[in-house]
Design an enzyme around this catalytic site. Sequence first.
Site, mmCIF file in Angstrom:
data_model
loop_
_atom_site.group_PDB
_atom_site.id
_atom_site.type_symbol
_atom_site.label_atom_id
_atom_site.label_comp_id
_atom_site.label_asym_id
_atom_site.label_seq_id
_atom_site.Cartn_x
_atom_site.Cartn_y
_atom_site.Cartn_z
ATOM 1 C CB CYS A 141 -0.930 0.006 1.209
ATOM 2 S SG CYS A 141 -2.019 1.448 1.211
ATOM 3 N N GLY A 142 0.964 1.903 -1.131
ATOM 4 C CA GLY A 142 1.794 3.089 -1.220
ATOM 5 C C GLY A 142 1.232 4.267 -0.452
ATOM 6 C CG HIS A 143 -3.143 5.140 0.140
ATOM 7 N ND1 HIS A 143 -3.588 4.033 -0.523
ATOM 8 C CD2 HIS A 143 -3.894 5.233 1.257
ATOM 9 C CE1 HIS A 143 -4.576 3.472 0.154
ATOM 10 N NE2 HIS A 143 -4.782 4.168 1.238
ATOM 11 N N GLY B 193 -1.142 4.208 -4.330
ATOM 12 C CA GLY B 193 0.315 4.205 -4.428
ATOM 13 C C GLY B 193 0.883 3.013 -5.167
ATOM 14 C CG ASP C 87 -6.706 3.811 -3.068
ATOM 15 O OD1 ASP C 87 -6.848 4.861 -2.419
ATOM 16 O OD2 ASP C 87 -5.649 3.158 -3.081
#
Length: 326
Positions: A79-81, A247, A242
């Site tokens: 999970c980038g965010h 991300g 999302d």
Amino acid sequence: MNPSASSPHHRSPSKEPPSPNAAWPPSATPTWTTCLRKLLCHEPRGHADMYGGFLTPPDDEGAHFGVLFWHKDGFSTACGHGSIALAVWAVQTGRVARDLSGTTVVVIDVPSGRVTLRVHTAGERITGVDFVNVPSYRLAAQVTVGTTRGDVSVDIGYGGALYAHLDAARAGLAVTPEHYADLIAIGREVKRALNDTAYARHPVDDRLSGLYGTVLYDDLGADEDGNPHQRNVTVFADGQVDRSPCGSGTCSRVAVLAAEGRLKRGQTLVHDSIVGTRFHARIVEELSADGHRAVVPEVTGMAYRTGEHRFELDPADDLGTGFVLR
């Protein structure tokens, strides 16, 4: 411990990453992690699109901490965010000491590997975060999928999780709130059609297999500097949406555009979300990974603290850990 920017972004996961499609960890009896995830995600405390993570110890002294990400249906590999939000939290709370140079490096172990974040500050204020992900690559191009809107063509890309990429216009849609329900529906269809096929298999680590979601995008042409500009919505898990530009999905998008020759080093992908938020993404390295031509993506974004929350479960509450209606 003194993690640095030289921590290897291509480090393989040493923990057991959760399958994106399973209620991980597998157990006939729900574990405390599964029960707590449900308590926080499900109504009345959460909602169908709730997302979060459990902090864990790092794999070794090369990282500050680890995280296990979760959603209403289970656990996820990347999970980038979420990583950007954790980096902001770590600096704001002093978990990671602020570097007086104005750039503080935060290194996090996630199920898909080790990621590095650079938190930029001006005085006491955080101004932005660079998320440097694991190597990302396109796995397949122009895969035909049958849907209720007809046959569509998707690309498969890896950015810490596997995603199908679909031009929304090919399905008669646009990435706008007005098409929200239809975007969820076709995102689910694409995932279900591909999830049990070879297209959803990670090339070397089956723990990372499973199509995590569908990235539906609008191609908005180029900005005034000639950089590609797109808007996307990522439908992940079982119909979750999302709100950010996603991300790991953005990293997967970078990999697909690089493979198509539409994003080169020195260019920036301007990547908007369905609610108008924006990430900027670029290629910081080209390499080979898992038998594929790959890139190391860097995504720049920001996260903001919204509050601290205390949740309780009354032992007499018949609903227990709650419910979901989607």
